[in-house]
Each structure stands twice: as structure tokens, then as C-alpha cells.
Scaffold this active site. Structure first.
Site, PDB file in Angstrom:
ATOM      1  N   TRP A  53      62.385 -28.696  73.573  1.00 22.66           N
ATOM      2  CA  TRP A  53      63.221 -27.589  74.042  1.00 22.66           C
ATOM      3  C   TRP A  53      62.594 -26.727  75.135  1.00 22.66           C
ATOM      4  O   TRP A  53      63.300 -26.117  75.922  1.00 22.66           O
ATOM      5  CB  TRP A  53      63.598 -26.692  72.852  1.00 22.66           C
ATOM      6  N   LYS A  62      67.399 -37.808  77.232  1.00 24.18           N
ATOM      7  CA  LYS A  62      67.888 -37.146  76.018  1.00 24.18           C
ATOM      8  C   LYS A  62      67.293 -35.745  75.947  1.00 24.18           C
ATOM      9  O   LYS A  62      66.089 -35.565  75.763  1.00 24.18           O
ATOM     10  CB  LYS A  62      67.489 -37.928  74.767  1.00 24.18           C
ATOM     11  N   GLY A 116      56.350 -33.517  69.668  1.00 22.23           N
ATOM     12  CA  GLY A 116      55.291 -33.372  68.671  1.00 22.23           C
ATOM     13  C   GLY A 116      54.683 -34.704  68.256  1.00 22.23           C
ATOM     14  O   GLY A 116      55.314 -35.768  68.412  1.00 22.23           O
ATOM     15  N   GLU A 175      53.358 -37.208  75.897  1.00 19.79           N
ATOM     16  CA  GLU A 175      52.794 -35.892  76.218  1.00 19.79           C
ATOM     17  C   GLU A 175      53.040 -35.013  75.006  1.00 19.79           C
ATOM     18  O   GLU A 175      54.162 -34.552  74.785  1.00 19.79           O
ATOM     19  CB  GLU A 175      53.486 -35.306  77.458  1.00 19.79           C
ATOM     20  N   GLU A 211      48.704 -26.448  65.817  1.00 15.32           N
ATOM     21  CA  GLU A 211      49.428 -25.930  66.972  1.00 15.32           C
ATOM     22  C   GLU A 211      50.592 -25.081  66.460  1.00 15.32           C
ATOM     23  O   GLU A 211      51.414 -25.550  65.679  1.00 15.32           O
ATOM     24  CB  GLU A 211      49.977 -27.083  67.804  1.00 15.32           C
TER      25      GLU A 211
HETATM   26  P1  NAD Z   1      59.919 -32.857  68.557  1.00 15.94           P
HETATM   27  O1  NAD Z   1      58.947 -33.965  68.598  1.00 15.94           O
HETATM   28  O2  NAD Z   1      60.479 -32.424  67.263  1.00 15.94           O
HETATM   29  O3  NAD Z   1      61.213 -33.170  69.466  1.00 15.94           O
HETATM   30  C1  NAD Z   1      61.097 -33.595  70.794  1.00 15.94           C
HETATM   31  C2  NAD Z   1      62.278 -34.471  71.138  1.00 15.94           C
HETATM   32  O4  NAD Z   1      62.235 -35.655  70.342  1.00 15.94           O
HETATM   33  C3  NAD Z   1      63.646 -33.845  70.881  1.00 15.94           C
HETATM   34  O5  NAD Z   1      64.523 -34.226  71.910  1.00 15.94           O
HETATM   35  C4  NAD Z   1      64.057 -34.479  69.558  1.00 15.94           C
HETATM   36  O6  NAD Z   1      65.445 -34.530  69.339  1.00 15.94           O
HETATM   37  C5  NAD Z   1      63.483 -35.867  69.703  1.00 15.94           C
HETATM   38  N1  NAD Z   1      63.274 -36.568  68.438  1.00 15.94           N
HETATM   39  C6  NAD Z   1      63.073 -36.032  67.194  1.00 15.94           C
HETATM   40  N2  NAD Z   1      62.886 -37.023  66.283  1.00 15.94           N
HETATM   41  C7  NAD Z   1      62.959 -38.189  66.964  1.00 15.94           C
HETATM   42  C8  NAD Z   1      62.821 -39.563  66.597  1.00 15.94           C
HETATM   43  N3  NAD Z   1      62.583 -39.937  65.328  1.00 15.94           N
HETATM   44  N4  NAD Z   1      62.914 -40.509  67.555  1.00 15.94           N
HETATM   45  C9  NAD Z   1      63.124 -40.155  68.845  1.00 15.94           C
HETATM   46  N5  NAD Z   1      63.287 -38.881  69.255  1.00 15.94           N
HETATM   47  C10 NAD Z   1      63.199 -37.898  68.334  1.00 15.94           C
HETATM   48  O7  NAD Z   1      59.200 -31.682  69.338  1.00 15.94           O
HETATM   49  P2  NAD Z   1      59.652 -30.187  69.404  1.00 15.94           P
HETATM   50  O8  NAD Z   1      59.219 -29.555  68.145  1.00 15.94           O
HETATM   51  O9  NAD Z   1      61.063 -30.096  69.847  1.00 15.94           O
HETATM   52  O10 NAD Z   1      58.739 -29.712  70.642  1.00 15.94           O
HETATM   53  C11 NAD Z   1      57.534 -29.106  70.523  1.00 15.94           C
HETATM   54  C12 NAD Z   1      56.400 -30.081  70.739  1.00 15.94           C
HETATM   55  O11 NAD Z   1      56.393 -30.577  72.080  1.00 15.94           O
HETATM   56  C13 NAD Z   1      55.070 -29.388  70.567  1.00 15.94           C
HETATM   57  O12 NAD Z   1      54.200 -30.150  69.786  1.00 15.94           O
HETATM   58  C14 NAD Z   1      54.565 -29.259  71.991  1.00 15.94           C
HETATM   59  O13 NAD Z   1      53.199 -29.089  72.116  1.00 15.94           O
HETATM   60  C15 NAD Z   1      55.073 -30.485  72.626  1.00 15.94           C
HETATM   61  N6  NAD Z   1      55.076 -30.364  74.098  1.00 15.94           N
HETATM   62  C16 NAD Z   1      54.168 -31.098  74.841  1.00 15.94           C
HETATM   63  C17 NAD Z   1      54.122 -30.996  76.232  1.00 15.94           C
HETATM   64  C18 NAD Z   1      53.152 -31.799  77.060  1.00 15.94           C
HETATM   65  O14 NAD Z   1      53.404 -31.993  78.244  1.00 15.94           O
HETATM   66  N7  NAD Z   1      52.053 -32.294  76.534  1.00 15.94           N
HETATM   67  C19 NAD Z   1      55.007 -30.143  76.875  1.00 15.94           C
HETATM   68  C20 NAD Z   1      55.890 -29.413  76.113  1.00 15.94           C
HETATM   69  C21 NAD Z   1      55.925 -29.550  74.718  1.00 15.94           C
END
Ligand code: NAD
Length: 488
Positions: free
Chosen positions: A149, A173, A227, A248, A380
Site C-alpha cells: 500500500w 496488482k 512482506g 523487495e 519491522e
Molecule cells: P503484504 O506482503 O501483505 O502485501 C503486499 C502485496 O501482496 C499486496 O498487494 C497483497 O494483496 C499481495 N498479497 C498478499 N498475499 C499474497 C499472496 N499469497 N500471493 C500473492 N500476493 C499476495 O505487504 P504489506 O503488509 O501490504 O506491505 C508492507 C510490507 O512491504 C512491509 O514489510 C514493507 O517493508 C514492505 N515494503 C518493501 C519495500 C522495498 O522496496 N523493499 C517497499 C515498500 C514496502
């Protein structure tokens, strides 16, 4: 309520269902989002697979692809205000940051526009007089780009830019939280003139949408930001299809301040490292590692700033810290802060929700110096929470900085050049900022290792990841091949 649509095969359409999206500044639903389920995902991937072979896209020269990306960058700048306002409303990210960010998002597209016709192959000096051998770079195929997000437009740009420059097609997505700016961005893709199916934009939930997309057999590469737990699911899917991936993920980045640092710069950078975007940043400098001799004075300065930052309506240009994106996120932060205090850490500032509608949390500082294994040091949080550790010697600073499963970013503040070099060499992170923090540029690769994932975004290398190499052997001899049983 406003209603958004998904973008599949060049067509704006409803999803299989809808869900409400909430304005984090007041906790009120304000728009209906199109929920993509299996059928929508399959349609989007099928469209991207068709577009990959369609001469309308496959027949474009690299220069022509670059021109489309360039037009997209211009459209982003032209529509910056409207897009930034929607991002602020849907994610709670302050308008100051969303409006500034659109311009560097445009710069990323412009960088990859210029790179499109510079991703060269090679001619190899083969030791056979009657053979010409060269390498061609071809698009890797259909790319699934999955983003979280925070900073969705930026995180989309670092995937779409290189993928489109390389000639791939994409299913993007958006996160189920704060998808409105990405769905709005789809209008600009359409207006820029990308042929139908080259970019498809959907949103939906992890199991019904993200997972179906990441496991789709026609997807050749998954570019994921999110994540570590989700990343593990994605890698399992990729293993099944032998698709490639870049991950990432998050961080628990150290921010090391030595007693000889420029304290004004270190303070401002630490404040921005942890409180910008309300701490919802993968590179958040969430572990302050401070030399004992300056600890008290430095913490006092941070505390004073933390207690005086303007936490308010994110759509107000004066606001410095806005709400968290979701209630779920705020609950998680509360939980970790509470357990860290229970573990013995000292609360220096903040530590609680702000009593107003929306998902606001106070800028928080926890002194964990006596409790280096407290939860907020290890986990985190993705929120405005700084955890402090104290060191006496440079060796201790290095040990503390590297005492994490993550490896994304680090900051070092010192005026001693030799020490800065030693720290750069010893800190185990994908990005090291010295006397600076949170700087990004399209020309600089970005990414981490360990729990922070693998692969790089930004720069030339990232674009090459979206290509596959074809080795071509051309026999230039007019003579009949003499011996069928000899390898040439
Ligand atoms: P998340 O992993 O829950 O969700 C990220 C995306 O993955 C969303 O679009 C979600 O719908 C999708 N998703 C969820 N379950 C899935 C599955 N089983 N298969 C495929 N897609 C799925 O992450 P979040 O909680 O929304 O975001 C926060 C995380 O993102 C934090 O850990 C943060 O550090 C990380 N982040 C990393 C960077 C980077 O560049 N390294 C940048 C921004 C955020």
C-alpha cells in the site's frame, strides 16, 4: 461514494465484486474498489500474453516503446495534482510527499524511456571463420507486478519502467489498501497509447487475487514488493512454474551516529528516516545506534522534534506526519510498542494513539539500550516508532548494525572519512547512506538481502532482469556441411 474500475485488455470494467476503501484520515469509507478474483486475473494474464505477441506491441521498435514511456512520464506530471490528492485520500500519506513523489515517479519512467533502445545485445568473436554469433535480448514474457500500500505509484514505476522498456507485458496488482491512485494511473496508461493488454491493472486480496496471479503458468516473472511471509508464498509459486522473481521486502535499518557527526544533519535525517510517511517505509531508519557520549543530548533533540512535528490532516500542506494507512496496521504497532515496554524498554516520547478520528499514532521513541532483544528492535513495525541502542566503540556499532535478519539499508553519520569507509565496508546492507538518508534516483540500483529479499530495482541491471538472452549462430558458409557426426 466514488466507484473505481479495473483495466483489462484496454478496457475499463467492473471486477467480480466490490469492496470499500477507507480514508485513513477519518476512518470513513469513501469509494468502492473493483475486486479481482480468479476469472479477472485469468483474463488479465491472457490479455498480457496476447499483447506480448501482438505486432501492435511486439512490432514496435525499442525507440517507439521508449516514446510511449516518455509520454506516460509527461502525463503523470500533467496530472500530478489530481493523482497526488487521490493517493493522499486513499493512503493517508501527506500531500506534501505525494505531490513531490509524483515528479520523481515521472523521472523513473523517463529514465527507462531513455534506456529502452540502449539495452544492447553483443557480437561474439567466435573462433570459426564461417560462423557469426551474436546475443539478442528479448522480453522475458508476462510480468506480474505486485505492490503493497505504501508508495504504490513509485513501487509500480520501478517495475513497469524496466519491464516495458524491455518489451514485456504486465499485470499490475495494486494492494487492496489504498489502490485508488494505481487505478487512476491506469487512465494515464490508456491515454499514453500503450496497446490493449500491454499493461493491465487490477486490485484484490492476497488469496483470491495475488496468489492466483503469482501462480499463473503464463507468468514468466514476478516482481514483488511486500512482506517476507507473502514473499515465501510467491517463491513457492514461482518454483512450481520455474518463473523468475525479484523480492523487495522490509527492513530494520540501522541509523548509526558517531560523536563527531554533524548533529543538526543527523537529527533532521533521523527524524525523516523514521517519521516520514509515518514510518511506513521499507527503508525506515528504525534502529538508532548512538554513541554513548552524545546519547542524552541527541535523544533530547529528537524528543523535542518528535513532540513538535505537525501530526494532522494529510491533505493539509503544513502537515508533517499523517495517519497510518489501516486500522490493522495501527493495532499491530500498538501491540509491539506495548510488548517492548513490557520487556523493559523506556518510553521517551509518544507511545499511544492520537485521540481523533482516523488511524493516527504519536511519533514514538523507545530507549531499548538495556534490552537489545526487545520486540521493537527485532521486528519491522512499519510505523513512526524509533528504537534506540547505545554503543561505545566502532566495533560495537558494526556488531549492532548487523545484528538483524534484514539487509536493506543503513545510515552512518560521522565526519571521519576513514571511519566512514570502514563502516561502508563492514555494514551488511544493500544501500548505505553516509551523512544522508532516504535518497533515491532512477540510476541507482536498490534492494537488499536476507529477510529483505533479493534482486535490484532501479538502474540498468534491473532492466536487464526483464530480458532473456538468445544466442544466435549463423553459418555463413555456402559449402555443404561435411560430416553429420561431428559437432561443429
Ligand atoms: P503484504 O506482503 O501483505 O502485501 C503486499 C502485496 O501482496 C499486496 O498487494 C497483497 O494483496 C499481495 N498479497 C498478499 N498475499 C499474497 C499472496 N499469497 N500471493 C500473492 N500476493 C499476495 O505487504 P504489506 O503488509 O501490504 O506491505 C508492507 C510490507 O512491504 C512491509 O514489510 C514493507 O517493508 C514492505 N515494503 C518493501 C519495500 C522495498 O522496496 N523493499 C517497499 C515498500 C514496502
Amino acid at each position: 461514494m466514488d466507484q473505481f474500475q479495473q483495466y483489462i485488455d484496454g478496457d475499463f470494467q467492473n471486477g467480480s465484486d466490490t469492496f470499500e476503501t477507507v480514508n485513513p484520515a477519518n476512518g470513513e469509507p469513501w469509494a468502492l474498489m473493483p475486486e479481482a478474483r480468479r476469472e479477472d486475473v485469468n483474463n488479465a494474464v491472457a490479455s498480457a500474453a496476447r499483447a506480448l505477441r501482438d505486432p501492435k506491441w511486439a512490432g514496435l521498435s525499442a525507440t517507439q516503446r521508449g516514446k510511449l514511456l516518455y509520454r506516460l512520464a509527461e502525463l503523470l506530471e500533467k496530472n500530478a495534482k489530481a493523482v497526488a490528492e487521490i493517493e493522499t485520500r486513499d493512503t493517508g500519506k501527506i500531500i506534501r510527499e505525494t505531490s513531490a513523489q509524483i515528479n520523481y515517479v515521472a523521472d523513473f519512467y523517463r529514465y527507462y524511456a531513455g534506456l529502452a533502445d540502449k539495452m544492447e545485445g553483443a557480437h561474439l568473436p567466435i573462433d570459426r571463420p564461417d560462423m557469426e554469433v551474436w546475443l539478442k535480448r528479448e522480453p522475458v514474457g508476462v510480468v506480474a507486478a505486485i505492490v503493497p500500500w505504501n508508495s504504490q505509484l513509485f513501487l509500480s514505476a520501478v517495475k513497469l519502467g524496466p519491464a516495458l522498456a524491455a518489451g514485456c507485458t504486465v499485470v499490475l496488482k495494486a494492494s487492496e489498501d489504498g489502490a485508488a491512485p494505481v487505478l487512476t494511473f491506469a487512465r494515464l496508461i490508456d491515454e499514453a497509447g500503450f496497446p490493449p493488454g500491454v499493461v493491465n491493472v487490477i486490485t484484490g486480496f492476497g488469496p483470491e487475487c495475488g496468489s492466483v496471479l503469482a501462480s499463473h503458468p503464463q507468468v514468466s516473472r514476478v516482481a514483488f514488493t511486500g512482506g517476507p511471509e507473502t514473499a515465501r508464498h510467491i517463491v513457492r509459486h514461482c518454483a512450481e512454474n520455474l518463473a523468475s522473481s525479484s523480492l523487495e521486502l522490509g527492513g530494520k535499518s540501522p541509523f548509526v551516529v558517531f560523536e563527531d557527526a554533524d548533529i543538526g544533519s543527523a537529527t533532521n535525517s533521523q527524524i525523516s528516516a523514521i517519521f516520514a510517511a509515518s514510518g511506513q517505509s521499507c527503508v525506515a531508519g528504525s534502529r538508532l545506534i548512538i554513541q554513548r557520549s552524545i546519547k542524552e543530548a541527541f535523544i533530547e533533540r529528537l524528543k523535542h522534534t518528535a513532540q513538535n512535528v505537525i501530526v494532522d490532516d494529510p491533505s493539509d500542506m503544513r502537515t508533517e506526519v499523517g495517519p497510518l494507512c489501516t486500522l490493522r496496521q495501527r493495532n499491530w504497532i500498538n501491540e509491539v510498542v506495548e510488548s517492548t515496554i513490557d520487556a523493559g524498554a523506556k518510553l521517551v516520547a509518544g507511545g499511544a494513539n492520537i485521540d481523533r478520528p482516523g488511524f493516527f499514532f504519536q511519533p514514538t521513541i523507545l530507549d531499548c539500550s538495556e534490552h537489545p532483544d526487545a520486540p521493537s528492535i527485532r521486528m519491522e513495525l512499519f510505523g513512526p516508532v524509533l528504537s534506540v541502542l547505545t554503543f561505545d566503540t566502532e566495533e560495537e556499532a558494526v556488531e549492532m548494525a548487523n545484528d538483524t535478519e534484514y539487509g536493506l539499508a543503513a545510515g552512518v553519520f560521522t565526519r571521519n572519512l576513514a571511519r566512514a569507509h570502514r563502516m561502508i565496508n563492514q555494514i551488511d546492507a544493500g544501500v548505505v547512506w553516509v551523512n544522508s538518508y532516504r535518497a533515491v534516483s532512477p540510476i541507482v540500483p536498490f534492494g537488499g538481502h536476507g529477510l529483505s529479499g533479493y534482486g535490484r530495482e532501479g538502474g540498468i541491471e534491473a532492466a536487464l532482469e526483464y530480458t532473456k538472452v538468445k544466442s544466435v549462430w549463423l553459418n555463413t558458409s555456402e559449402d555443404t556441411i561435411p560430416d553429420p557426426f561431428l559437432m561443429r
